[in-house]
Design a protein around this motif. Structure first.
Motif, PDB file in Angstrom:
ATOM      1  N   UNK B  25     -27.786  54.962-106.250  1.00 28.75           N
ATOM      2  CA  UNK B  25     -27.811  55.470-104.869  1.00 28.75           C
ATOM      3  C   UNK B  25     -26.399  55.560-104.288  1.00 28.75           C
ATOM      4  N   UNK B  28     -24.930  58.601-105.842  1.00 27.47           N
ATOM      5  CA  UNK B  28     -25.576  59.765-105.212  1.00 27.47           C
ATOM      6  C   UNK B  28     -24.948  60.049-103.850  1.00 27.47           C
ATOM      7  N   UNK B  29     -24.686  58.992-103.077  1.00 29.88           N
ATOM      8  CA  UNK B  29     -24.130  59.207-101.718  1.00 29.88           C
ATOM      9  C   UNK B  29     -22.694  59.711-101.807  1.00 29.88           C
ATOM     10  N   UNK B  31     -21.511  61.593-104.206  1.00 28.63           N
ATOM     11  CA  UNK B  31     -21.487  62.965-104.744  1.00 28.63           C
ATOM     12  C   UNK B  31     -21.400  63.971-103.599  1.00 28.63           C
ATOM     13  N   UNK B  32     -21.864  63.538-102.423  1.00 30.41           N
ATOM     14  CA  UNK B  32     -21.808  64.440-101.262  1.00 30.41           C
ATOM     15  C   UNK B  32     -20.413  64.415-100.635  1.00 30.41           C
ATOM     16  N   UNK B  43     -26.175  54.948 -94.967  1.00 27.49           N
ATOM     17  CA  UNK B  43     -27.018  55.917 -95.707  1.00 27.49           C
ATOM     18  C   UNK B  43     -28.044  55.220 -96.584  1.00 27.49           C
ATOM     19  N   UNK B  89     -22.857  63.825-111.930  1.00 23.27           N
ATOM     20  CA  UNK B  89     -23.686  64.678-111.062  1.00 23.27           C
ATOM     21  C   UNK B  89     -24.906  65.231-111.813  1.00 23.27           C
ATOM     22  N   UNK B  92     -27.624  62.724-112.071  1.00 22.96           N
ATOM     23  CA  UNK B  92     -28.298  62.535-110.781  1.00 22.96           C
ATOM     24  C   UNK B  92     -29.213  63.724-110.470  1.00 22.96           C
ATOM     25  N   UNK B  93     -28.732  64.918-110.825  1.00 28.23           N
ATOM     26  CA  UNK B  93     -29.557  66.111-110.563  1.00 28.23           C
ATOM     27  C   UNK B  93     -30.833  66.068-111.383  1.00 28.23           C
TER      28      UNK B  93
END
Lengths: 103, 103
Positions: B25, B28-29, B31-32, B43, B89, B92-93
Motif C-alpha cells: 500500500x 501504491x501510494x 506510485x501516484x 492515505x 508499477x 501493482x497494476x
C-alpha cells in the motif's frame, strides 16, 4: 496511475490477502500444477506444516485453492488453483520479472 | 511456468519483501507521486506512524524508496520511489486488475 485520495479498498484487501507470509510462494508452487501437501512442504523451505495447513485453509475459504479428495487406499488429497487462483499468474510473473532485474 | 524443484530464491526474497504488511500500500501510494510522511499516513488508514516509519526505512535500505530533505524553513522531507521502486508499477497494476475482477 492516479488514485482517489483513499487507496482502492479492493486493492487493499487483495494485497493484504496476498501479502500474508508464505501465501505468494504457495500460489507460485501451485501455478506449476496441483500438488499434495507433502510436495508443497518440500518445495517451500522453512515453512512449518502447521503454517502450510493454515494458509491452505485460508486460500480455500477465499476460493483461490480447491482441495480434492481422491477416495483411493490410502486416500489421496490434492490442492490446485481455482480459476480465481490461476488468474494470479500474471501477478506472480510480474513479481518474478521484477525480482530477476532488481533483486 | 514450470520451476525447478526449489522455488526461485529471487522470487522468494522479492515476495517476502513485498508481502510485509503495509508495504504494497505504501508503494501504491508513492506510485501516484512523491509524498510527505503525513500525506502517506492519511492515505493509508489503520497504519500507525511507527509502522510507516519502519517500513519507509526498510524500503529505503532496499533501494526502493528515496528520501529527500529540502532545507527550507521548516524543513520539508519527501519520499519518492526510485527506479527500482517505480519498476513495481506493473506488479501493482496486475494486483489491481486481479482485485477488480475477483475481490
Amino acid at each position: 496511475m492516479e488514485h482517489n485520495s483513499a487507496l482502492c479498498p479492493k486493492f487493499e484487501s487483495a494485497f493484504t490477502l496476498l501479502s500474508k507470509k508464505w501465501t505468494g510462494l504457495i500460489i507460485q508452487s501451485l501455478l506449476a500444477g496441483p500438488k499434495r501437501f507433502r510436495e508443497m512442504a518440500d518445495i517451500i523451505p522453512n515453512m512449518s506444516d502447521r503454517m502450510l495447513s493454515e494458509r491452505l485453509k485460508e486460500l480455500e475459504s477465499e476460493g483461490i485453492v480447491v482441495r480434492t479428495v481422491y477416495p483411493e487406499v490410502p486416500v489421496r488429497i490434492e490442492y490446485a488453483l481455482s480459476e480465481k487462483g490461476t488468474a494470479l499468474e500474471t501477478v506472480m510473473q510480474e513479481v518474478q520479472k521484477w525480482a530477476e532485474q532488481w533483486v
